[in-house]
Design an enzyme around this catalytic site. Structure first.
Site, PDB file in Angstrom:
ATOM      1  N   PRO A  49       0.620  -1.227   0.157  1.00  0.00           N
ATOM      2  CA  PRO A  49       0.066   0.079  -0.093  1.00  0.00           C
ATOM      3  C   PRO A  49       0.710   1.203   0.105  1.00  0.00           C
ATOM      4  CG  PRO A  49       0.063  -1.004   2.247  1.00  0.00           C
ATOM      5  CD  PRO A  49       0.735  -1.760   1.377  1.00  0.00           C
ATOM      6  N   VAL A  50       2.055   1.264   0.519  1.00  0.00           N
ATOM      7  CA  VAL A  50       2.600   2.764   0.584  1.00  0.00           C
ATOM      8  C   VAL A  50       3.268   3.199  -0.702  1.00  0.00           C
ATOM      9  CG1 VAL A  50       3.762   2.502   2.868  1.00  0.00           C
ATOM     10  CG2 VAL A  50       4.764   1.178   0.984  1.00  0.00           C
ATOM     11  N   CYS A  51       3.256   4.406  -0.907  1.00  0.00           N
ATOM     12  CA  CYS A  51       3.484   4.996  -2.213  1.00  0.00           C
ATOM     13  C   CYS A  51       4.665   4.845  -2.644  1.00  0.00           C
ATOM     14  CB  CYS A  51       2.870   6.543  -2.392  1.00  0.00           C
ATOM     15  SG  CYS A  51       3.929   7.575  -1.668  1.00  0.00           S
ATOM     16  N   SER A  52       5.651   4.963  -1.759  1.00  0.00           N
ATOM     17  CA  SER A  52       6.992   4.820  -2.187  1.00  0.00           C
ATOM     18  C   SER A  52       7.658   3.211  -1.931  1.00  0.00           C
ATOM     19  CB  SER A  52       7.878   5.702  -1.620  1.00  0.00           C
ATOM     20  OG  SER A  52       7.691   5.941  -0.251  1.00  0.00           O
ATOM     21  N   ASP A  53       7.044   2.442  -2.390  1.00  0.00           N
ATOM     22  CA  ASP A  53       7.274   0.973  -2.245  1.00  0.00           C
ATOM     23  C   ASP A  53       8.620   0.488  -2.782  1.00  0.00           C
ATOM     24  OD1 ASP A  53       6.584  -0.095  -4.594  1.00  0.00           O
ATOM     25  OD2 ASP A  53       4.548  -0.074  -4.087  1.00  0.00           O
TER      26      ASP A  53
END
Lengths: 173, 155
Positions: B42-46
């Site tokens: 879910p994190v944007c900077s995965d």
């Protein structure tokens, strides 16, 4: 993984505060990243509370594939820096992050009284592009895994801006 | 987990619904294998989005990257399109986790790959490997250091 800032803060960096301040905070940030936007007022608060105890350095880490305006915004701040208004542009972009696009950057340049022709020319300059890429590469080297990432006195800080503020507050007590 | 100096086990996995890749396809190039637990983090900077930004820096070291998870090829396709990825994700899907197991980075309990990195040299030997805590994005500094020392040794 290594947690050392590489290279160390140097004359190519944008530094806010007294160079002699004992606490050095480096942020790797992306102007379009909402987490960086949320960190911005926290950094301001930190600077206000700790005054000449801290110096703040911002390095570019634009995630261009996820954020279409991240790179141009980084270039805009650097271009403003060539006209002596780096931090003014840096702040203005974060304060208007919700409206970020190419048009906003020109508008901000105008508001800051920049020489617009020069600004536009600098946005295209190879040297500025290389500066932004060198920042990004230094972030890769330093173990940046997302934005924002903070380094305190050259060591990677494991947490966000609020955690950093709390840590400084605790260590000041 | 397989360590430095080990011959990298060969594999043949789907990289797209109609295309598979094998280790031998990368002979003569450095290859980064990034095993990760699952698509749709879910994190944007995965981690995969991060590597997506770094492809041109990897290319400087004559290196390509493959992401590896147990997700199926259509899942990878959708994930890759949504994140605008410019490198391949391969499906360690059938038999499930077989390649992850060969590399010693399969989590039996959760039925998924660990978060692990391998740099494989041009001859197919593992030059560097790293197991990261599942919740921690390991970044790319270790990868770059490994690629740099490979390049230096060959110079």
């Amino acid at each position: 993984m290594s947690s050392q800032l590489k290279p160390a803060v140097n004359e190519r960096d944008h530094l806010q505060g007294a160079a002699s301040a004992p606490i050095e905070i480096v942020e790797y940030g992306d102007f379009q990243c909402p987490h960086c936007g949320a960190a911005y007022p926290v950094i301001k608060k930190m600077q206000e509370v700790f005054g000449d105890q801290i110096k703040f350095i911002f390095r570019n880490f634009p995630l261009s594939e996820s954020h279409q305006y991240a790179k141009i915004a980084a270039l805009a701040a650097e271009a403003a820096g060539l006209q002596g208004k780096y931090w003014e542009m840096h702040d203005a972009i974060y304060e208007n992050q919700g409206q970020l696009n190419d048009g906003l950057l020109y508008e901000l340049a105008q508001n800051l009284g920049l020489d617009e022709q020069q600004f536009e020319q600098d946005l295209q300059s190879t040297a500025l592009n290389e500066k932004v890429e060198a920042d990004f590469e230094s972030g890769m080297r330093s173990g940046v895994s997302g934005t924002p990432s903070f380094f305190v006195n050259g060591q990677k800080f494991d947490g966000g801006a609020e955690d950093l503020y709390d840590m400084l507050k605790d260590s000041a007590e | 987990m397989l360590e430095k100096g080990t011959k990298a086990p060969d594999f043949k996995l789907f990289a797209a619904p109609d295309k598979s890749v094998s280790l031998t396809d990368f002979k003569g190039k450095n290859l980064i294998l990034a095993f990760y637990p699952a698509d749709w983090s879910p994190v944007c900077s995965d981690q995969m989005a991060l590597y997506n930004e770094m492809l041109k820096y990897f290319a400087k070291y004559d290196a390509e990257i493959l992401g590896v998870s147990v997700d199926g090829k259509w899942c990878h396709k959708a994930f890759s399109e949504s994140r605008n990825l410019h490198f391949s994700l391969v499906a360690d899907f059938e038999p499930k986790g077989e390649v992850s197991k060969k590399y010693g980075v399969y989590n039996e309990e959760e039925g998924r790959s660990d978060r692990a990195l391998f740099v494989i040299d041009k001859e197919g030997t593992i030059a560097w490997s790293y197991l990261s805590p599942a919740a921690v994005n390991p970044g790319a500094d270790g990868i770059l250091d490994a690629l740099e020392s490979l390049t230096r040794n060959n110079a």
